[in-house]
Design a protein around this motif. Structure first.
Motif, mmCIF file in Angstrom:
data_model
loop_
_atom_site.group_PDB
_atom_site.id
_atom_site.type_symbol
_atom_site.label_atom_id
_atom_site.label_comp_id
_atom_site.label_asym_id
_atom_site.label_seq_id
_atom_site.Cartn_x
_atom_site.Cartn_y
_atom_site.Cartn_z
ATOM 1 N N LYS A 194 -28.859 2.320 -2.534
ATOM 2 C CA LYS A 194 -28.145 3.511 -0.774
ATOM 3 C C LYS A 194 -28.883 3.808 -0.628
ATOM 4 N N PRO A 195 -29.671 3.574 0.332
ATOM 5 C CA PRO A 195 -31.265 4.026 0.593
ATOM 6 C C PRO A 195 -30.361 5.241 2.291
ATOM 7 N N ALA A 196 -30.759 6.301 2.867
ATOM 8 C CA ALA A 196 -30.162 6.917 3.719
ATOM 9 C C ALA A 196 -30.733 6.356 4.822
ATOM 10 N N ALA A 197 -29.495 6.789 5.591
ATOM 11 C CA ALA A 197 -29.660 6.466 6.938
ATOM 12 C C ALA A 197 -30.555 5.878 7.745
ATOM 13 N N ILE B 219 -22.556 -0.691 1.354
ATOM 14 C CA ILE B 219 -22.198 -2.219 1.816
ATOM 15 C C ILE B 219 -23.200 -2.012 3.050
ATOM 16 N N GLY B 220 -23.441 -1.194 3.457
ATOM 17 C CA GLY B 220 -24.990 -1.569 4.457
ATOM 18 C C GLY B 220 -25.888 -2.508 3.963
ATOM 19 N N ASN B 221 -26.652 -1.937 2.890
ATOM 20 C CA ASN B 221 -27.526 -2.031 2.527
ATOM 21 C C ASN B 221 -27.387 -3.768 2.238
ATOM 22 N N LEU B 222 -26.442 -4.537 1.769
ATOM 23 C CA LEU B 222 -25.945 -5.740 1.535
ATOM 24 C C LEU B 222 -26.016 -6.772 2.705
#
Length: 327
Positions: A125-128, A256-259
């Motif tokens: 879950k990386p930072a933006a 979800i954004g990382n996936l």
């Protein structure tokens, strides 16, 4: 406002799309024959999908029990729909996989499954703007492998297991510029062969080449952070196994954004016009509790905010020997 889209054939065999809003009533989306066509029109008009549905107006009420439900997304050419997924993405998802793969090891070193899970916990879950750790990834097939609501999940004659995986899938369309556009989310069953995978982790690719089912609804907009549902197996009308499952980012080790980033970073998956169904993983498996499924069993998966379940029986295909010809 809640909005879901459902594709179906009416009594005359005509394709149509219905919208389900907060009142829970399904109404025809005028002029829409498919979700993909509706989404393409929305992209061309510079609209969001919900805005396009609103602009189309409200048609007649549809009794979804009296029509033939279709998957919530498809493609006129099934070769241009890709089904893929990621594993070890949910908190707790490593427990069953670790035990499965440890059975084949003779030492006490961490399994690759546990290593990958812990990598996700630390960096999924990386930072933006930051790069997150890449997840496990697998390919399931093209649009011919997408099973309609209520239709059988066919296990190959050579399969060693036919196991359910209750998951959320992201639904995507690639626009003309090659940009992935998320249309929404669907509840699904990412059908797999866990016995084959347990035999050797390098057989994971083989274990995932199976059909998969989606529930009838495409949930438009954001997925709730905390999704809670129930997965069960029904045999001869009786429930033989049942367990709650959790999904949504609050219950995941990856965002979800990382996936999405690690799937669509490959240009191969940004071909204009293509559809992608990408499964986000699960932490709940009947196989992990020693359940052996059999032909005739019915998988039932339900979870809010989806109002309709994923329900599919298991069938086993007849042997189909392959002969390779030489020219």
């Amino acid at each position: 406002m809640r909005l879901s889209l459902v594709q179906y054939h009416d009594g005359a065999g005509t394709r149509a799309v219905a919208a389900i809003r907060d009142d829970g009533v399904a109404r025809v989306v005028p002029g829409a024959a498919s979700v993909r066509a509706l989404a393409l029109a929305a992209i061309a008009a510079g609209q969001g999908l919900a805005d396009a549905v609103a602009a189309a107006g409200e048609g007649d009420v549809v009794d979804l029990n009296a029509v033939t439900l279709l998957p919530p997304i498809d493609h006129d050419d099934p070769a241009h729909l890709a089904m893929t997924g990621t594993g070890l993405t949910h908190l707790g998802s490593a427990e069953g996989r670790d035990a499965m793969h440890r059975a084949a090891k003779v030492d006490a070193a961490p399994t690759d499954s546990m290593k990958m899970f812990l990598m996700g916990v630390e960096g999924g879950k990386p930072a933006a703007g930051a790069d997150g750790v890449q997840p496990e990834w697998f390919y399931k097939g093209d649009g011919t492998q997408l099973v309609a609501p209520g239709a059988p999940l066919t296990s190959p004659s050579f399969a060693l297991d036919a196991g359910e995986e209750p998951e959320i899938a992201g639904i995507y369309l690639i626009d003309e510029a090659g940009t992935p556009v998320r249309l929404g989310f669907a509840l699904g069953n990412e059908f797999s062969d866990h016995v084959t995978e347990r035999g050797n982790y390098l057989w994971l690719a083989h274990s995932k080449l199976r059909p998969a089912a989606l529930g009838p609804e495409l949930l438009v907009g954001d997925l709730p952070a905390d999704v809670r549902g129930t997965s069960r197996i029904v045999r001869d009308g009786a429930t033989v196994w049942e367990k709650p499952f959790l999904s949504g980012e609050a219950n995941m080790s990856h965002s979800i954004g990382n996936l999405e980033q690690h799937h669509f970073k490959y240009g191969l998956f940004r071909r204009p016009g293509d559809v992608h169904v990408h499964f986000f993983g699960t932490a709940t498996l009947s196989f992990a509790e020693g359940v052996q499924t059999q032909a005739g069993d019915v998988f039932e998966i339900e979870a809010a905010p989806f109002t309709m379940p994923v329900r599919n029986p298991i069938v086993v295909a007849e042997p189909a020997p392959v002969t390779v010809k030489v020219l």
